[in-house]
Write an enzyme that holds these catalytic residues in place. Structure first.
Site, PDB file in Angstrom:
ATOM      1  N   SER A 239       0.694  -1.276   0.038  1.00 20.75           N
ATOM      2  CA  SER A 239       0.121  -0.057  -0.056  1.00 20.75           C
ATOM      3  C   SER A 239       0.779   1.340  -0.136  1.00 20.75           C
ATOM      4  CB  SER A 239      -0.804   0.017   1.266  1.00 20.75           C
ATOM      5  OG  SER A 239      -2.022   0.847   1.211  1.00 20.75           O
ATOM      6  N   ASP A 464      -8.436  -3.611  -6.996  1.00 25.78           N
ATOM      7  CA  ASP A 464      -7.859  -3.021  -5.651  1.00 25.78           C
ATOM      8  C   ASP A 464      -8.822  -1.437  -5.556  1.00 25.78           C
ATOM      9  OD1 ASP A 464      -6.609  -1.638  -3.547  1.00 25.78           O
ATOM     10  OD2 ASP A 464      -5.126  -2.522  -4.012  1.00 25.78           O
ATOM     11  N   HIS A 493      -6.910  -5.854  -0.950  1.00 24.79           N
ATOM     12  CA  HIS A 493      -5.748  -5.003  -0.844  1.00 24.79           C
ATOM     13  C   HIS A 493      -4.645  -5.661   0.103  1.00 24.79           C
ATOM     14  CE1 HIS A 493      -3.879  -0.967  -0.799  1.00 24.79           C
ATOM     15  NE2 HIS A 493      -3.712  -0.932   0.620  1.00 24.79           N
TER      16      HIS A 493
END
Length: 531
Positions: A239, A464, A493
């Site tokens: 991320s 995502d 994610h």
């Protein structure tokens, strides 16, 4: 609202064998001599980073058992790495970063060094990463044989000179205003709250704010590398951690050994961060619809409607009910979004979120209150949540210049909300403090390949929500020689944490051998959750 585990603000963005001695770690590979770099580098911050890395390499890390209240069991060990607050002034004010590690589970000859991890945010702690060994996580067993697993709290986070913008107990109070405005008066009230939040950041953490940038975190990462005694960095970023990776790879290309970027923030200067958040609103709507469709397909279990339209209508009814009369006196639309957004984030939340909703629909109001309302007795958890949002805000506001005109925000979010209503306004209010930020806003690094950067492995789910697919493609284009693994028809994610042999085996191979394969790969999706 960059990729992170949801928090409880009105809208919000989030993981052996005997330990090797510190001496062995320091001796396993020779740390680079940074003093020579410092004399030849013209950029003050690059020179400061070289100075700090040289000091850290000499000092190493004094590893000890972790403090009991950190929740890190033996044989995980903890320590501190000292870094400059301002890299342009490497001999000025210093801050300490919390780090932890567990030694590789294989033999001395199998050891390839340390694998450092960041889970995202901005504002996420990586200290739980070594627990993948103590909890015997099967996905990481092969990698753990070769690497010490190292986590850290980035600057401003957790134990690393933590910042704050508001009293944590005040921060979690509920119910908050409905993020979707009904009137100009609602917008004015939200604007006032955002400006007050920005002021609170300045009042409570002003000295840290100019230095809460992704480039500084990348420099911190290089100092940690040096303190570990590692000549080159092995890094797993998930991320927002992928943006740290992108910036580190640009600033320190010759210091990279292996780098995995999982669920990628689009590193384009034009995207960081205002446009990236607008892109996210669109992606969230798509993944929300994926989940609604799944709930409908499992109507026999959840009884929330057997078509997506029926389930969506049930959601709108729940939202309207909570707006008219907050559930349990605490759960309004803002709290609902904070809870329900877990489902578009992570497939692991699909069943638990639908289960709570199903219980509520069947008359169990308490299940929803327990799941979505704040717990004012959890002072440590509330402080951690407040800190996470403070760091998120500080980094995104400091990394780039944001629009200061309310007309721009109003125009863009009003337009998006029409077609992408689930997250748009909630996300806007979360980021609006950046419009009145009282500290320096920088220009983002131009992420690109520089001489010496080895092949980087990029992993990205096609649907995502938190970090849209285009981000993985953009980093792939910018880092020459990189490889992109696409998980098709999937949207959870944090792909490397899921069971998907097509992906798991390639990540293992890369970390163990450096091989990225001859071509990009598209993998079938991981298994869909079952009720």
């Amino acid at each position: 609202m960059r990729g992170r585990r949801p928090t409880r603000r009105a809208a919000a963005f989030g993981s052996a064998g005997a330990l090797v001695t510190a001496a062995l770690i320091a001796g396993a590979v020779t740390a680079p001599s940074a003093s020579a770099d410092a004399r030849t580098v013209k950029d003050p911050e690059a020179r400061g980073a070289a100075v700090a890395a040289a000091k850290a390499a000499k000092k190493g890390i004094d590893w000890k058992d972790c403090p009991e209240d950190w929740g890190l069991e033996k044989p995980i060990q903890c320590g501190w790495v000292t870094v400059p607050l301002d890299y342009a002034k490497p001999y000025g004010k210093q801050i300490k970063l919390a780090v932890d590690r567990i030694g590789n589970t294989g033999t001395k000859s199998e050891r390839q060094g340390a694998l450092v991890y960041n889970p995202g945010g901005p504002g996420g702690s990586g200290l739980r990463f070594p627990r993948r060994v103590t909890t015997k996580n099967p996905l990481w067993a092969n990698t753990a044989k070769a690497y010490d697993f190292v986590g850290f709290d980035p600057r401003g986070v957790g134990h690393s000179a933590p910042i704050s913008c508001i009293d944590p107990q005040e921060y979690v109070k509920a119910p908050k205003m409905d993020p979707v405005p009904d009137s100009e008066a609602d917008k004015s009230a939200q604007r006032k709250l955002a400006a007050e939040y920005a002021d609170g950041c300045k009042e409570r953490s002003g000295a840290m704010l100019p230095h809460m940038t992704t480039p500084n975190t990348a420099r911190d990462l290089d100092v940690i590398r040096a303190a570990l005694g590692e000549k080159k960095l092995n890094f797993l970023g998930v991320s927002y951690g992928t943006y740290i990776a992108a910036v580190y790879g640009t600033l320190f290309p010759t210091h990279v050994r292996r780098m995995v970027a999982d669920s990628v923030v689009n590193p384009s200067r034009e995207k960081i961060w205002y446009q990236a958040n607008l892109d996210q609103d669109i992606a969230f709507e798509g993944r929300w619809k994926d989940w609604i469709k799944w709930v409908a397909q499992n109507d026999a279990t959840f009884h929330l409607g057997d078509t997506p339209a029926e389930v969506q209508a049930e959601w709108l009814e729940l939202r309207a009910t909570a707006k008219a009369d907050p559930i349990g006196g605490l759960v309004g639309p803002a709290e609902l979004i904070s809870f329900f957004q877990s489902a578009p984030y992570y497939d692991s939340a699909w069943v638990p979120t639908a289960t709570v909703w199903s219980k509520y629909a069947a008359g169990d109001t308490q299940a929803l209150v327990d799941a979505a309302a704040p717990d004012l007795t959890d002072t440590a958890g509330n402080a951690a949540s407040e800190n996470g949002t403070a760091v998120y805000t500080a980094v995104e506001c400091a990394d780039a210049k944001w629009p200061t005109s309310w007309k721009t925000w109003d125009r863009d979010n009003t337009r998006l909300h029409k077609d992408y209503p689930f997250m748009t306004w909630a996300n806007a209010w979360l980021n609006l403090p950046c419009a009145t930020w009282k500290s320096k806003q920088h220009t983002p690094v131009e992420v690109k390949t520089k001489k010496g950067l080895p092949p980087v492995l990029i992993v990205q789910a096609e649907r995502d929500a938190a970090t849209p697919y285009e981000g993985g493609v953009a980093l792939h284009k910018r880092f020459k020689g990189s490889r992109l693994i696409t998980e098709k028809d999937a949207g959870s994610h944090g792909v490397t944490g899921l069971t998907n042999p097509c992906i798991n085996e390639r990540v293992d191979t890369y970390l163990l051998t450096g091989e990225v394969g001859k071509a990009d790969v598209t993998c079938a999706p991981h298994a869909t959750p079952k009720p």
